[in-house]
Design a protein around this motif. Sequence first.
Motif, PDB file in Angstrom:
ATOM      1  N   GLU A   9       0.850  -1.192   0.000  1.00  0.00           N
ATOM      2  CA  GLU A   9       0.000   0.000   0.000  1.00  0.00           C
ATOM      3  C   GLU A   9       0.888   1.245   0.000  1.00  0.00           C
ATOM      4  OE1 GLU A   9      -3.416   1.052  -0.852  1.00  0.00           O
ATOM      5  OE2 GLU A   9      -3.291  -1.026  -0.124  1.00  0.00           O
ATOM      6  N   GLY A  11       0.568   4.564   0.126  1.00  0.00           N
ATOM      7  CA  GLY A  11       0.431   5.634   1.115  1.00  0.00           C
ATOM      8  C   GLY A  11       1.057   5.266   2.444  1.00  0.00           C
ATOM      9  N   LEU A  12       0.793   4.059   2.844  1.00  0.00           N
ATOM     10  CA  LEU A  12       1.305   3.601   4.127  1.00  0.00           C
ATOM     11  C   LEU A  12       2.833   3.439   4.073  1.00  0.00           C
ATOM     12  CD1 LEU A  12       0.358   2.799   6.910  1.00  0.00           C
ATOM     13  CD2 LEU A  12       0.064   0.460   6.099  1.00  0.00           C
ATOM     14  N   GLU A  14       4.971   4.947   2.186  1.00  0.00           N
ATOM     15  CA  GLU A  14       5.649   6.260   2.169  1.00  0.00           C
ATOM     16  C   GLU A  14       5.724   6.871   3.562  1.00  0.00           C
ATOM     17  OE1 GLU A  14       4.490   7.752  -2.341  1.00  0.00           O
ATOM     18  OE2 GLU A  14       3.451   8.589  -0.592  1.00  0.00           O
ATOM     19  N   SER A  15       4.594   6.786   4.278  1.00  0.00           N
ATOM     20  CA  SER A  15       4.568   7.364   5.627  1.00  0.00           C
ATOM     21  C   SER A  15       5.602   6.692   6.519  1.00  0.00           C
ATOM     22  CB  SER A  15       3.201   7.191   6.262  1.00  0.00           C
ATOM     23  OG  SER A  15       2.224   7.858   5.528  1.00  0.00           O
ATOM     24  N   ALA A  18       9.116   7.712   5.485  1.00  0.00           N
ATOM     25  CA  ALA A  18       9.435   9.086   5.888  1.00  0.00           C
ATOM     26  C   ALA A  18       9.717   9.151   7.384  1.00  0.00           C
ATOM     27  CB  ALA A  18       8.274  10.013   5.524  1.00  0.00           C
ATOM     28  N   TYR A  19       8.889   8.462   8.162  1.00  0.00           N
ATOM     29  CA  TYR A  19       9.008   8.514   9.618  1.00  0.00           C
ATOM     30  C   TYR A  19      10.362   7.969  10.078  1.00  0.00           C
ATOM     31  CZ  TYR A  19       7.126   8.608  14.368  1.00  0.00           C
ATOM     32  OH  TYR A  19       6.873   8.904  15.689  1.00  0.00           O
ATOM     33  N   ALA A  80      -3.287  -6.510   8.486  1.00  0.00           N
ATOM     34  CA  ALA A  80      -4.660  -6.168   8.842  1.00  0.00           C
ATOM     35  C   ALA A  80      -5.371  -7.375   9.410  1.00  0.00           C
ATOM     36  CB  ALA A  80      -5.396  -5.642   7.615  1.00  0.00           C
ATOM     37  N   LYS A 101      -2.762  -3.602  11.853  1.00  0.00           N
ATOM     38  CA  LYS A 101      -3.185  -2.342  11.222  1.00  0.00           C
ATOM     39  C   LYS A 101      -4.577  -1.986  11.698  1.00  0.00           C
ATOM     40  CE  LYS A 101      -0.884  -3.081   6.813  1.00  0.00           C
ATOM     41  NZ  LYS A 101      -1.154  -3.486   5.434  1.00  0.00           N
ATOM     42  N   PRO A 102      -4.917  -0.750  11.866  1.00  0.00           N
ATOM     43  CA  PRO A 102      -4.034   0.403  11.743  1.00  0.00           C
ATOM     44  C   PRO A 102      -3.239   0.645  13.022  1.00  0.00           C
ATOM     45  CG  PRO A 102      -6.272   1.101  12.195  1.00  0.00           C
ATOM     46  CD  PRO A 102      -6.296  -0.386  12.143  1.00  0.00           C
ATOM     47  N   PHE A 103      -2.056   1.202  12.871  1.00  0.00           N
ATOM     48  CA  PHE A 103      -1.218   1.465  14.047  1.00  0.00           C
ATOM     49  C   PHE A 103      -0.687   2.887  13.944  1.00  0.00           C
ATOM     50  CE2 PHE A 103       1.024  -1.007  10.785  1.00  0.00           C
ATOM     51  CZ  PHE A 103       1.889  -0.034  10.312  1.00  0.00           C
ATOM     52  N   HIS A 104      -0.152   3.368  15.047  1.00  0.00           N
ATOM     53  CA  HIS A 104       0.508   4.668  15.031  1.00  0.00           C
ATOM     54  C   HIS A 104       1.962   4.447  14.644  1.00  0.00           C
ATOM     55  CE1 HIS A 104      -2.578   7.312  16.571  1.00  0.00           C
ATOM     56  NE2 HIS A 104      -2.962   6.317  17.336  1.00  0.00           N
ATOM     57  N   LEU A 105       2.508   5.371  13.878  1.00  0.00           N
ATOM     58  CA  LEU A 105       3.905   5.228  13.464  1.00  0.00           C
ATOM     59  C   LEU A 105       4.824   5.193  14.674  1.00  0.00           C
ATOM     60  CD1 LEU A 105       3.943   7.583  10.347  1.00  0.00           C
ATOM     61  CD2 LEU A 105       3.924   5.086  10.388  1.00  0.00           C
ATOM     62  N   SER A 106       4.427   5.937  15.708  1.00  0.00           N
ATOM     63  CA  SER A 106       5.276   5.943  16.903  1.00  0.00           C
ATOM     64  C   SER A 106       5.291   4.573  17.570  1.00  0.00           C
ATOM     65  CB  SER A 106       4.788   7.010  17.882  1.00  0.00           C
ATOM     66  OG  SER A 106       3.388   6.937  18.025  1.00  0.00           O
TER      67      SER A 106
END
Lengths: 225, 415
Positions: A9, A11-12, A14-15, A18-19, A80, A101-106
Amino acid sequence: MKILIIEDEEGLRESIEAYFQEAGNICETADSYHVAMAKINLYRYDCILLDITLPGGSGIEILKTLKKNNNKDGILIISAKNSLDDKLEGLDLGADDYLVKPFHLSELKARVSAITRRKMYDGNNILQFNEISIDLSAKTVTVLNVPIKFTRKEFALLIYFIANKGKVVSKNAIAEHLWGDGIDLADNFDFIYSHIKNIRKKLIEAGANDYIQAAYGMGYKFNDK
Amino acid sequence: MKLLDKYNRVNLIAAIIIMLITGGIYYLAISSILINEKDKALEVEEQEIFDYVKLNHKLPQVFESPDQQISFKQVPKNSITRQFINTTYYKKYNEPESGRGLISFIDMGHAYYKILIVESKVETEYLIQIIFGITIGVILLLLLALVITNRLILNRLWQPFYNILGELKLFHVSGTRNIPQLDSSVDEFNELHQEVSAMTTRVKQEYQNLKSFTENASHELLTPIAIINSKLDTLIQTENLSEGQSKLLTDLYGAVNRLTRLNQSMLLLVKVENRLLKDEHLVNLKALTEEMIIQFEEIFQSKNLNISYNLDEKQVYANRYLMEILLSNLLSNAIRHNYNGGEIRVTLTNECLMIENTGDEFPLKQDQIFTRFHKSSHSEGSGLGLTISKQICENFNLSLDYNFKQPYHQFSIGY
């Protein structure tokens, strides 16, 4: 730290990339089973983030290949599918952790840090952050050789912050990390504030710097200054 | 009323009525035949008197015979009509008996006599009684036989029907149980069974479709939610967010959070209903409850809730993960529907685990609280918590009941 993100996926992916990159990690990505297979056979990673459902094949097969080749890469399954069977299958096959999923990047970052710590500092469970020293197995915190009494949640929160240093961590993510599913009952996160206040107070009283900042009212940031 | 009883009642009433009527007819017929016989004997006697008089021109001598009395009496001419009568037969030293008499007359020219011939009816009546008694006996025997055979035959005959009925009672749309094969030679029952089987299969199929739709939809929703969540996490890293923007972000987090929970609840419900979470072992309820209470500690404090608990040792055979969810749901409810400064009491005994909380002054509606998406007006939950809890309890043969005992709302898990 070198990380491979296997996630179809965009979008996920990339996030996540980046993080981790912003925190100074090297990230590679794979968006399909075949790309992932090629990469894990060529290179070694500190941690592999592995999605189970991939175009071209199952993440479980990748996991099996990694284990068959006896690679020491840390593996964190992100899926998921949150059924316990999947979870057990993944962990039985040798994954280090499992995040639904879904989870926080932190949260993802904290889990990855835990895995790499276990892999890298085998047996040595001391986490050092400037003047703060944390013994992960004894669950003790010392600042400048002075031991500080931390409660279980304060301890977990401090490690969470250190894993996400330099990042804004939302109150939601903190709450979920510490309280799990029960947290959606809370009308406000005032009790997080009191935990944070306690941690800051204890650290400052022991002579450490004040690392924790409130960020725009929606979260906190642990600054390495 | 049971079919058998209804059938038996109708059957018996009809049989009794018919038997009463035929009994009456029988009685009348027999007694009229016997009386006819008597009358013939009386006529023979009368004829004998006439013959005697004709031959001898005088009345015969009257003598006492054991069962016949004849008397003559001179009466005015033409004052007598010949007739049969029911009368009384007097016997010496004995009680009077009923008798049949014939009043006749004889005209001897110079004198006119009334003849009364009376015969005892005791023998006749005795005969009737015996015949009637035997008949009644036979009738009763027949009725008894009818009832017994009805009961036996009908019970056996309707057994397939009761089997199907029993299966229907056990049928649960989300259960795994199928209607078993029916072994009957009765076409109607076979047809009924066929239709019932077809219907249950269809219903189950549709229910499964619905559930897999829920599961698939929920799964598909997870990925976009994950993306939104990760993008929000990325967005808050941006420096220089204004207060308004951060307020927006906080609200977005909240909404995504609710969406996530709703999704997870739906997925969990599908799984629990399909009994996909096997892995059962002994769960220490006391330890688990204590753990959950500690987990919720800060939330109790933040709402100024006063929690008190009294826990005995108790183990149940269940899935630990699901028991955690069950306890978490019930405790969450106790917190959510409480007021600031309220009270929560948890009691674990050998009979039940009871969670009581103060809250609204009115009891909840028993029949609605366990249904899907039922929420009280100010609830922030998904409305699936109690449905999931109920289903979890059903999975492990536990009961989940609600009671209102001023001022406490009580939820108790019975094992």
